[in-house]
Design a protein around this motif. Structure first.
Motif, PDB file in Angstrom:
ATOM      1  N   VAL A 168     -18.274 -17.582 -11.004  1.00 56.80           N
ATOM      2  CA  VAL A 168     -17.871 -17.832  -9.623  1.00 56.80           C
ATOM      3  C   VAL A 168     -18.312 -16.670  -8.726  1.00 56.80           C
ATOM      4  O   VAL A 168     -18.112 -15.499  -9.066  1.00 56.80           O
ATOM      5  CB  VAL A 168     -16.331 -17.998  -9.524  1.00 56.80           C
ATOM      6  N   ASP A 169     -18.910 -17.031  -7.572  1.00 56.87           N
ATOM      7  CA  ASP A 169     -19.188 -16.037  -6.533  1.00 56.87           C
ATOM      8  C   ASP A 169     -18.034 -16.072  -5.548  1.00 56.87           C
ATOM      9  O   ASP A 169     -17.638 -17.158  -5.091  1.00 56.87           O
ATOM     10  CB  ASP A 169     -20.485 -16.371  -5.787  1.00 56.87           C
ATOM     11  N   LEU A 170     -17.484 -14.915  -5.228  1.00 55.11           N
ATOM     12  CA  LEU A 170     -16.332 -14.911  -4.321  1.00 55.11           C
ATOM     13  C   LEU A 170     -16.262 -13.615  -3.520  1.00 55.11           C
ATOM     14  O   LEU A 170     -16.961 -12.647  -3.799  1.00 55.11           O
ATOM     15  CB  LEU A 170     -15.029 -15.136  -5.101  1.00 55.11           C
ATOM     16  N   ALA A 171     -15.407 -13.640  -2.515  1.00 58.88           N
ATOM     17  CA  ALA A 171     -15.064 -12.457  -1.734  1.00 58.88           C
ATOM     18  C   ALA A 171     -13.550 -12.324  -1.790  1.00 58.88           C
ATOM     19  O   ALA A 171     -12.826 -13.322  -1.913  1.00 58.88           O
ATOM     20  CB  ALA A 171     -15.535 -12.610  -0.294  1.00 58.88           C
ATOM     21  N   TYR A 172     -13.057 -11.083  -1.724  1.00 49.95           N
ATOM     22  CA  TYR A 172     -11.605 -10.938  -1.726  1.00 49.95           C
ATOM     23  C   TYR A 172     -11.195  -9.646  -1.017  1.00 49.95           C
ATOM     24  O   TYR A 172     -11.961  -8.715  -0.884  1.00 49.95           O
ATOM     25  CB  TYR A 172     -11.036 -10.969  -3.146  1.00 49.95           C
ATOM     26  N   ARG A 173      -9.949  -9.661  -0.565  1.00 54.29           N
ATOM     27  CA  ARG A 173      -9.293  -8.485   0.002  1.00 54.29           C
ATOM     28  C   ARG A 173      -8.016  -8.258  -0.789  1.00 54.29           C
ATOM     29  O   ARG A 173      -7.374  -9.208  -1.253  1.00 54.29           O
ATOM     30  CB  ARG A 173      -8.984  -8.706   1.480  1.00 54.29           C
ATOM     31  N   VAL A 174      -7.637  -6.995  -0.927  1.00 59.38           N
ATOM     32  CA  VAL A 174      -6.476  -6.644  -1.748  1.00 59.38           C
ATOM     33  C   VAL A 174      -5.435  -5.953  -0.877  1.00 59.38           C
ATOM     34  O   VAL A 174      -5.750  -5.019  -0.130  1.00 59.38           O
ATOM     35  CB  VAL A 174      -6.885  -5.715  -2.919  1.00 59.38           C
ATOM     36  N   PHE A 175      -4.200  -6.438  -1.004  1.00 59.22           N
ATOM     37  CA  PHE A 175      -3.089  -5.888  -0.219  1.00 59.22           C
ATOM     38  C   PHE A 175      -2.012  -5.383  -1.176  1.00 59.22           C
ATOM     39  O   PHE A 175      -1.541  -6.123  -2.051  1.00 59.22           O
ATOM     40  CB  PHE A 175      -2.498  -6.953   0.711  1.00 59.22           C
ATOM     41  N   LEU A 176      -1.641  -4.120  -1.019  1.00 58.90           N
ATOM     42  CA  LEU A 176      -0.578  -3.536  -1.831  1.00 58.90           C
ATOM     43  C   LEU A 176       0.752  -3.910  -1.213  1.00 58.90           C
ATOM     44  O   LEU A 176       1.003  -3.664  -0.035  1.00 58.90           O
ATOM     45  CB  LEU A 176      -0.734  -2.012  -1.882  1.00 58.90           C
ATOM     46  N   ARG A 177       1.628  -4.492  -2.032  1.00 61.61           N
ATOM     47  CA  ARG A 177       2.903  -4.997  -1.533  1.00 61.61           C
ATOM     48  C   ARG A 177       4.033  -4.030  -1.874  1.00 61.61           C
ATOM     49  O   ARG A 177       4.038  -3.401  -2.931  1.00 61.61           O
ATOM     50  CB  ARG A 177       3.189  -6.368  -2.147  1.00 61.61           C
ATOM     51  N   GLU A 178       4.995  -3.935  -0.954  1.00 63.20           N
ATOM     52  CA  GLU A 178       6.126  -3.026  -1.138  1.00 63.20           C
ATOM     53  C   GLU A 178       7.326  -3.729  -1.764  1.00 63.20           C
ATOM     54  O   GLU A 178       8.387  -3.144  -1.913  1.00 63.20           O
ATOM     55  CB  GLU A 178       6.544  -2.433   0.215  1.00 63.20           C
ATOM     56  N   GLY A 179       7.174  -4.982  -2.139  1.00 63.44           N
ATOM     57  CA  GLY A 179       8.253  -5.749  -2.755  1.00 63.44           C
ATOM     58  C   GLY A 179       7.699  -7.030  -3.339  1.00 63.44           C
ATOM     59  O   GLY A 179       6.500  -7.301  -3.276  1.00 63.44           O
ATOM     60  N   GLU A 180       8.610  -7.867  -3.885  1.00 65.60           N
ATOM     61  CA  GLU A 180       8.174  -9.076  -4.561  1.00 65.60           C
ATOM     62  C   GLU A 180       8.158 -10.296  -3.656  1.00 65.60           C
ATOM     63  O   GLU A 180       7.424 -11.246  -3.899  1.00 65.60           O
ATOM     64  CB  GLU A 180       9.084  -9.358  -5.774  1.00 65.60           C
ATOM     65  N   GLY A 181       8.991 -10.346  -2.649  1.00 65.22           N
ATOM     66  CA  GLY A 181       9.070 -11.541  -1.792  1.00 65.22           C
ATOM     67  C   GLY A 181       7.810 -11.782  -0.992  1.00 65.22           C
ATOM     68  O   GLY A 181       7.011 -10.867  -0.754  1.00 65.22           O
ATOM     69  N   GLU A 182       7.619 -13.040  -0.517  1.00 64.98           N
ATOM     70  CA  GLU A 182       6.418 -13.376   0.252  1.00 64.98           C
ATOM     71  C   GLU A 182       6.359 -12.611   1.565  1.00 64.98           C
ATOM     72  O   GLU A 182       5.291 -12.358   2.105  1.00 64.98           O
ATOM     73  CB  GLU A 182       6.369 -14.883   0.509  1.00 64.98           C
ATOM     74  N   ASP A 183       7.518 -12.250   2.109  1.00 64.39           N
ATOM     75  CA  ASP A 183       7.551 -11.548   3.395  1.00 64.39           C
ATOM     76  C   ASP A 183       7.593 -10.032   3.222  1.00 64.39           C
ATOM     77  O   ASP A 183       7.835  -9.296   4.189  1.00 64.39           O
ATOM     78  CB  ASP A 183       8.782 -12.003   4.197  1.00 64.39           C
ATOM     79  N   ALA A 184       7.380  -9.563   1.995  1.00 66.69           N
ATOM     80  CA  ALA A 184       7.438  -8.119   1.743  1.00 66.69           C
ATOM     81  C   ALA A 184       6.339  -7.415   2.527  1.00 66.69           C
ATOM     82  O   ALA A 184       5.236  -7.943   2.675  1.00 66.69           O
ATOM     83  CB  ALA A 184       7.277  -7.835   0.251  1.00 66.69           C
ATOM     84  N   PRO A 185       6.624  -6.225   3.079  1.00 68.23           N
ATOM     85  CA  PRO A 185       5.586  -5.480   3.804  1.00 68.23           C
ATOM     86  C   PRO A 185       4.430  -5.113   2.866  1.00 68.23           C
ATOM     87  O   PRO A 185       4.639  -4.925   1.664  1.00 68.23           O
ATOM     88  CB  PRO A 185       6.329  -4.244   4.302  1.00 68.23           C
ATOM     89  N   GLU A 186       3.239  -5.024   3.446  1.00 66.74           N
ATOM     90  CA  GLU A 186       2.072  -4.717   2.628  1.00 66.74           C
ATOM     91  C   GLU A 186       1.022  -3.990   3.466  1.00 66.74           C
ATOM     92  O   GLU A 186       1.046  -4.038   4.697  1.00 66.74           O
ATOM     93  CB  GLU A 186       1.485  -5.994   2.022  1.00 66.74           C
ATOM     94  N   ARG A 187       0.107  -3.327   2.752  1.00 64.72           N
ATOM     95  CA  ARG A 187      -1.013  -2.680   3.439  1.00 64.72           C
ATOM     96  C   ARG A 187      -2.293  -2.961   2.658  1.00 64.72           C
ATOM     97  O   ARG A 187      -2.291  -3.037   1.429  1.00 64.72           O
ATOM     98  CB  ARG A 187      -0.784  -1.178   3.565  1.00 64.72           C
ATOM     99  N   GLU A 188      -3.383  -3.089   3.395  1.00 67.18           N
ATOM    100  CA  GLU A 188      -4.657  -3.439   2.757  1.00 67.18           C
ATOM    101  C   GLU A 188      -5.270  -2.208   2.099  1.00 67.18           C
ATOM    102  O   GLU A 188      -5.250  -1.103   2.649  1.00 67.18           O
ATOM    103  CB  GLU A 188      -5.633  -4.022   3.765  1.00 67.18           C
ATOM    104  N   LEU A 189      -5.837  -2.414   0.906  1.00 63.36           N
ATOM    105  CA  LEU A 189      -6.575  -1.377   0.194  1.00 63.36           C
ATOM    106  C   LEU A 189      -8.057  -1.541   0.545  1.00 63.36           C
ATOM    107  O   LEU A 189      -8.759  -2.364  -0.034  1.00 63.36           O
ATOM    108  CB  LEU A 189      -6.363  -1.497  -1.327  1.00 63.36           C
ATOM    109  N   GLU A 190      -8.470  -0.765   1.540  1.00 68.80           N
ATOM    110  CA  GLU A 190      -9.832  -0.932   2.060  1.00 68.80           C
ATOM    111  C   GLU A 190     -10.894  -0.705   0.988  1.00 68.80           C
ATOM    112  O   GLU A 190     -11.918  -1.386   0.952  1.00 68.80           O
ATOM    113  CB  GLU A 190     -10.055   0.031   3.235  1.00 68.80           C
ATOM    114  N   ASP A 191     -10.647   0.249   0.107  1.00 65.63           N
ATOM    115  CA  ASP A 191     -11.641   0.542  -0.927  1.00 65.63           C
ATOM    116  C   ASP A 191     -11.788  -0.584  -1.939  1.00 65.63           C
ATOM    117  O   ASP A 191     -12.795  -0.657  -2.655  1.00 65.63           O
ATOM    118  CB  ASP A 191     -11.262   1.833  -1.672  1.00 65.63           C
ATOM    119  N   ALA A 192     -10.791  -1.460  -2.018  1.00 64.20           N
ATOM    120  CA  ALA A 192     -10.835  -2.537  -3.004  1.00 64.20           C
ATOM    121  C   ALA A 192     -11.468  -3.815  -2.454  1.00 64.20           C
ATOM    122  O   ALA A 192     -11.687  -4.772  -3.194  1.00 64.20           O
ATOM    123  CB  ALA A 192      -9.416  -2.846  -3.498  1.00 64.20           C
ATOM    124  N   LYS A 193     -11.792  -3.829  -1.200  1.00 66.13           N
ATOM    125  CA  LYS A 193     -12.351  -5.024  -0.567  1.00 66.13           C
ATOM    126  C   LYS A 193     -13.749  -5.312  -1.108  1.00 66.13           C
ATOM    127  O   LYS A 193     -14.559  -4.424  -1.290  1.00 66.13           O
ATOM    128  CB  LYS A 193     -12.408  -4.813   0.950  1.00 66.13           C
TER     129      LYS A 193
END
Length: 470
Positions: A168-193
Motif C-alpha cells: 500500500v502507498d499511503l500518507a500519514y500524520r501522527v498525533f501524540l495524545r495526552e489521554g485515551e478518550g477521543e476528545d483527549a488533547p493531542e499535538r502533532e509529531l512533525e518529524d513523524a509526518k
C-alpha cells in the motif's frame, strides 16, 4: 631440534629443547643485521661496520639477547607442536646454554591442558535420530517459491480495498495524545509526518494494530487509526504512549500467484513436472534434517562423554574458554547491529558477570575437548592426513587462497594445532558413534498419559519507517 616434555603435575610440565647450532648461528646473523643499524663505530658509516670489527669491539655475547629474541619464539612454537601439548599460559623460559657454534638449550615450564580420565565410553546410549519431512513442510517450500515469482497487480475501482498482505502507498500524520478518550488533547509529531510511504500490510512488520487498521480501507480514503506505541519503540520518549495516525491510502497492489502446476515447476526449476519438483524439495529437506540431526547426535554424544569424565581443571583454562564464549556473543551482537558494550548497559551487567554466567558452559566445553583427546589416546587415533588435506582445501576455497598458503598462515597465527584438533575430534566422534547403543525415540505424549521428559529419556538411555516497526 630435540624436544622432550615431562609432566610435573595435573596441568604442569617442563619442555626441554635443544636447537641445532646452525640455527642459533643463523639467529646470530639476523641479530647482527638488526643491531648494526643502530651502532656507531668511528671510521664507519652507521650500518656498515664489518662483523669482525663489531665482535672485536663489543664481543659476540652482545648479540645473544637479540638472537634469542629472533629464535626463541619460533623454536618454542615448534617444540610445542612437536610435543603435542597445548600451553594455556605464557611459559617461564630458562636458557641453559648458548654460544656461537653451539646448540641452544632451554627449558620451558608450561601450564598445559590436564589429562582426563574417561569412563566406559563404549556403553553410551543415545536416542536414534528419526529423519522425516511432512507434507506441510514441502508445501511451505512451494509457497516460498510462489512468493518469489508473485507479481504485484495494481487494484482499481471497487476491488481497490486493502487486505492483509497487500502493498500500500499511503500518507500519514501522527498525533501524540495526552489521554485515551477521543476528545483527549493531542499535538502533532512533525518529524513523524510522511507524504509518501509504501508498506506491506503484514501485522508482524508494522506497529501493533496498524495493519489491522489499514485492512478494509479503500484507495482515496482517509481514516484515523488509534494505537499505543510499544515499550521497545526506537524513540524511548514515546515508548508506551497513545497516538492517532491520520492515514490516507493512495494506491493498493496485490500479489498474484501462479497456479501450482507443471508449468510452475518448469518456471522455477529444471524439472518438467510438479511432482518431480516436490520430490526434489522433499529430498533436500530430508538432507537438511539429516544434517541437523547428525549435529544434534554428535553434540549429545560429547555431552554424555563429559558426564563420565573426571579431570582437574585450572581456573585459568575455564576462564579463557568463558572469555571466548563472550567474544562469540560479541560477534553475534555485532552481526545484529549491536555490540557487547551496549548489551551490557542494556542488561545492567558488567563483563565479569557475563563471564561467570557462562562458566559452567565453558567448563563443559573444556572437559569435552579433553575427553575426546583422552579417547584418541586410548584408541590410538591420529589425524588422518587425507581428511586434513580435505579440510585445508575446503577452507582455502572459502578464503580464496591455496591450501599451502593457508597452512603457512595457520602456523604463523598459532591456529594450526587448533584446526588439526578439530579434524581429530571429528574422527574420535566417528569412532565413538560406532560404539553407541541406539534406543528408540520416546513416543509423543498422549492425553491422560504422562509426557516423557528429556531427563527421563536420558535416564532410560543410560539404563538402555516511523509507522513501521524499527
Amino acid at each position: 631440534m630435540k624436544v622432550e616434555f615431562t609432566r610435573t603435575g595435573p596441568y604442569a610440565g617442563v619442555l626441554s629443547v635443544e636447537v641445532e647450532a646452525e640455527r642459533f648461528d643463523r639467529a646470530l646473523d639476523e641479530a647482527f643485521r638488526r643491531v648494526i643499524r643502530h651502532v656507531e663505530v668511528p671510521g664507519f658509516r652507521r650500518g656498515k661496520v664489518p662483523r669482525f670489527i663489531f665482535e672485536a669491539r663489543y664481543g659476540v655475547e652482545s648479540l645473544y639477547e637479540e638472537a634469542l629474541n629472533v629464535l626463541l619464539p619460533e623454536a618454542y612454537r615448534a617444540a610445542v607442536e612437536e610435543a603435542g601439548i597445548v600451553p594455556i599460559e605464557e611459559p617461564e623460559i630458562d636458557v641453559e646454554s648458548l654460544g656461537k657454534g653451539q646448540p641452544l638449550r632451554f627449558k620451558a615450564t608450561v601450564t598445559v591442558e590436564p589429562e582426563a580420565e574417561v569412563g566406559d565410553y563404549r556403553s553410551i546410549a543415545l536416542v536414534k535420530p528419526v529423519v522425516s519431512v511432512d507434507e506441510e513442510e514441502v508445501e511451505r517450500e512451494l509457497a516460498a517459491m510462489r512468493e518469489r515469482v508473485a507479481v504485484l497487480r495494481p487494484l482499481e475501482g471497487e476491488e481497490a480495498v486493502v487486505q492483509e498482505g497487500d502493498e500500500v502507498d499511503l500518507a500519514y500524520r501522527v498525533f501524540l495524545r495526552e489521554g485515551e478518550g477521543e476528545d483527549a488533547p493531542e499535538r502533532e509529531l512533525e518529524d513523524a509526518k510522511r507524504d509518501e510511504v509504501t508498506v506491506e500490510v503484514v501485522p508482524e512488520r508494522l506497529l501493533p494494530g496498524f495493519a489491522e487498521g489499514l485492512v478494509g480501507m479503500r484507495v482515496g480514503e482517509t481514516k484515523d487509526i488509534f494505537l499505543t506505541l510499544p515499550q521497545d519503540y526506537h524513540d524511548a520518549s514515546l515508548s508506551g504512549k497513545p497516538v492517532r495516525l491520520s492515514v490516507h491510502v493512495k494506491a493498493v497492489r496485490r500479489k498474484e500467484y501462479p497456479p501450482l502446476d507443471d508449468e510452475f515447476a518448469r518456471e522455477v526449476s529444471d524439472f518438467d513436472t510438479l511432482e518431480e519438483l516436490k520430490a526434489d524439495i522433499r529430498a533436500k529437506l530430508e538432507a537438511r534434517v539429516r544434517e541437523a540431526k547428525d549435529r544434534e547426535v554428535r553434540d549429545a554424544l560429547v555431552e554424555k562423554l563429559v558426564d563420565i569424565t573426571e579431570v582437574e581443571l585450572p581456573e585459568s583454562l575455564i576462564r579463557r574458554e568463558a572469555e571466548a564464549i563472550v567474544e562469540e556473543l560479541d560477534n553475534v551482537l555485532r552481526s545484529m547491529g549491536m555490540d557487547l558494550a551496549r548489551y551490557l548497559e542494556a542488561v545492567n551487567k558488567d563483563r565479569e558477570a557475563v563471564i561467570r554466567e557462562h562458566w559452567e558452559e565453558a567448563r563443559r566445553r573444556v572437559v569435552g575437548r579433553l575427553a575426546l583427546l583422552a579417547v584418541a589416546r586410548k584408541e590410538g587415533i591420529e589425524v588422518d592426513e587425507g581428511r586434513w588435506r580435505e579440510k585445508l582445501a575446503e577452507l582455502a576455497q572459502v578464503y580464496r587462497t591455496t591450501p599451502e598458503e593457508l597452512e603457512r598462515v595457520l602456523r604463523r597465527e598459532g591456529a594450526y594445532e587448533a584446526l588439526r584438533r578439530s579434524v581429530l575430534f571429528d574422527q574420535v566422534v566417528d569412532r565413538l558413534l560406532s560404539y553407541v547403543t541406539w534406543v528408540e525415540e520416546a513416543p509423543a505424549p498422549s492425553e491422560g498419559g504422562e509426557a516423557a521428559s528429556a531427563e527421563g529419556a536420558g535416564s532410560a538411555e543410560e539404563s538402555s519507517g516511523d509507522a513501521e516497526r524499527e
